[in-house]
Design an enzyme around this catalytic site. Structure first.
Site, PDB file in Angstrom:
ATOM      1  N   ILE A   1     -66.897   3.440  12.287  1.00 24.03           N
ATOM      2  CA  ILE A   1     -67.394   4.942  12.502  1.00 24.03           C
ATOM      3  C   ILE A   1     -66.119   5.811  12.849  1.00 24.03           C
ATOM      4  O   ILE A   1     -65.991   6.927  12.134  1.00 24.03           O
ATOM      5  CB  ILE A   1     -68.395   4.833  13.796  1.00 24.03           C
TER       6      ILE A   1
ATOM      7  N   GLY B   1     -84.854 -12.611  21.730  1.00 19.70           N
ATOM      8  CA  GLY B   1     -84.501 -11.407  22.434  1.00 19.70           C
ATOM      9  C   GLY B   1     -84.417 -10.242  21.635  1.00 19.70           C
ATOM     10  O   GLY B   1     -83.945  -9.121  22.101  1.00 19.70           O
TER      11      GLY B   1
ATOM     12  N   ALA C   1     -64.260   3.492  21.081  1.00 17.05           N
ATOM     13  CA  ALA C   1     -63.692   2.092  21.191  1.00 17.05           C
ATOM     14  C   ALA C   1     -64.657   1.327  21.987  1.00 17.05           C
ATOM     15  O   ALA C   1     -64.985   1.634  23.202  1.00 17.05           O
ATOM     16  CB  ALA C   1     -62.146   2.182  21.562  1.00 17.05           C
ATOM     17  N   ALA C   2     -65.049   0.134  21.296  1.00 16.22           N
ATOM     18  CA  ALA C   2     -65.679  -0.741  22.288  1.00 16.22           C
ATOM     19  C   ALA C   2     -65.831  -2.082  21.609  1.00 16.22           C
ATOM     20  O   ALA C   2     -65.739  -2.049  20.451  1.00 16.22           O
ATOM     21  CB  ALA C   2     -67.451  -0.153  22.428  1.00 16.22           C
TER      22      ALA C   2
ATOM     23  N   TYR D   1     -73.904  -6.769  26.040  1.00 18.29           N
ATOM     24  CA  TYR D   1     -73.690  -5.612  25.108  1.00 18.29           C
ATOM     25  C   TYR D   1     -74.228  -4.318  25.966  1.00 18.29           C
ATOM     26  O   TYR D   1     -73.919  -3.290  26.145  1.00 18.29           O
ATOM     27  CB  TYR D   1     -73.936  -5.736  23.919  1.00 18.29           C
TER      28      TYR D   1
END
Ligand code: UDP
Length: 315
Positions: A28, A281, A92-93, A159
């Site tokens: 992205i 999940g 950023a991750a 997350y």
């Protein structure tokens, strides 16, 4: 091309907008870099190059783009990189659900401490807007569709937890310190440079590499589950509209507003399918209610899923 720790000042005129993009070498981020440079911004990318790639940025000239190799979760004083910036896009991750369950501490450090460092740095300088990339995973398994920003927060895995804490930090800083912060809850983003190499790539990433390698498309469960897929060009146009708007201290969903089943995606890609086990999940459906961003930011997505996939396959 990579400059460690020190950023040379851009020599250009004071009216040129300057943007910082954390995670700017990723999927992205690099699409955003392209667009911002195209509309005349000077850009500084901060990236640790764990998943980001230098090749995503290779087309740009040094006069438009500075690249700093840094891990924002370790960089204690980020303010020095932010000086003179008008906008900060904090992208950023660490992404993906399953690795976050296996390694929650790593996710906490990158996504929570990283965000804390960014807002602390931004607080020390005067910027026009800070955009945080939040995640639709905060809705867990939603009860109503399309899901609006007011719907229940339902955090199901590390997350989602870490991205949501990041959003909370960004929004608390906005109210405590009067910062011009915006949080955008990204739905399923796809487009050129989508990660196709990792084990946990997003569905479109897997389908691209499977199609390329003439392998069957792996469809999870019965393939009837749906997601809200937004093309990265539409997402980037929303980011630019947000920085141009007066809106501050707000949260917006950012998706296409439509839901498409995995079977439909597979059909649009074409070729054989292989059904693989259901992933426990996972939400069955996901669809953004985008009325708020449409109304307040005057943005709307333009690329249909048919068109978006056609564009992807042409490359
Ligand atoms: N999916 C699939 N095949 C794959 C990868 C994912 O059918 O090879 C499904 C997955 O089970 C989910 C949807 O596609 O229902 C979107 O998965 P992705 O990992 O892209 O995003 P997320 O689950 O985070 O929305």
């Amino acid at each position: 091309m990579i400059e460690k720790l020190k950023i040379k000042k851009f020599s250009n005129n004071v009216n040129t907008p300057k943007s910082i993009i954390t995670g700017g070498a990723g999927f992205i981020g690099s699409n955003l870099v392209d667009h911002l440079i195209n509309i005349g911004h000077k850009v500084v990318v901060l990236d640790n190059f764990v998943s980001g790639k230098k090749s995503n940025l290779a087309q740009h000239k040094k006069k438009d783009l500075k690249i700093v190799k840094i891990d924002i979760s370790k960089g204690k004083n980020l303010a020095k990189y932010f000086k003179g910036a008008d906008y900060i896009f904090h992208l950023a991750a660490l992404a993906q659900i399953i690795p976050s369950i296996k390694n929650p501490k790593k996710y906490y450090k990158n996504n929570v401490i990283g965000t804390l460092n960014v807002v602390e740095g931004a607080k020390k300088v005067k910027i026009k807007k800070l955009i945080y990339a939040a995640s639709a995973s905060c809705y867990g398994t939603p009860k109503s569709f399309p899901t609006s920003e007011k719907d229940k927060i339902d955090l199901r895995h590390p997350y989602a937890v870490t991205k949501f804490i990041g959003e909370e930090i960004v929004m608390r800083y906005a109210s405590m310190f009067n910062m011009p912060n915006i949080s955008l809850r990204f739905f399923n983003v796809y487009g050129p440079r989508l990660d196709i190499l990792s084990q946990y790539s997003a569905v479109m990433g897997n389908f691209i590499s499977q199609k390329k390698n003439k392998k069957p498309l792996t469809v999870v469960g019965d393939g009837k589950q749906t997601r809200d897929f937004i093309h990265v060009d539409d997402l980037v146009s929303a980011l630019v509209k947000v920085i141009q708007s007066k809106s501050v201290n707000k949260i917006y969903n950012l998706g296409s507003g439509k839901r498409t089943s995995i079977n439909t995606i597979a059909k649009l890609f074409g070729g054989k399918k292989k059904f693989i086990p259901f992933r426990p999940g996972e939400p069955k459906n996901s669809q953004a209610n985008i009325l708020k961003i449409k109304k307040e930011i005057n943005w709307k997505p333009k690329i249909s899923i048919e068109e978006g996939i056609k564009k992807l396959l042409k490359r």
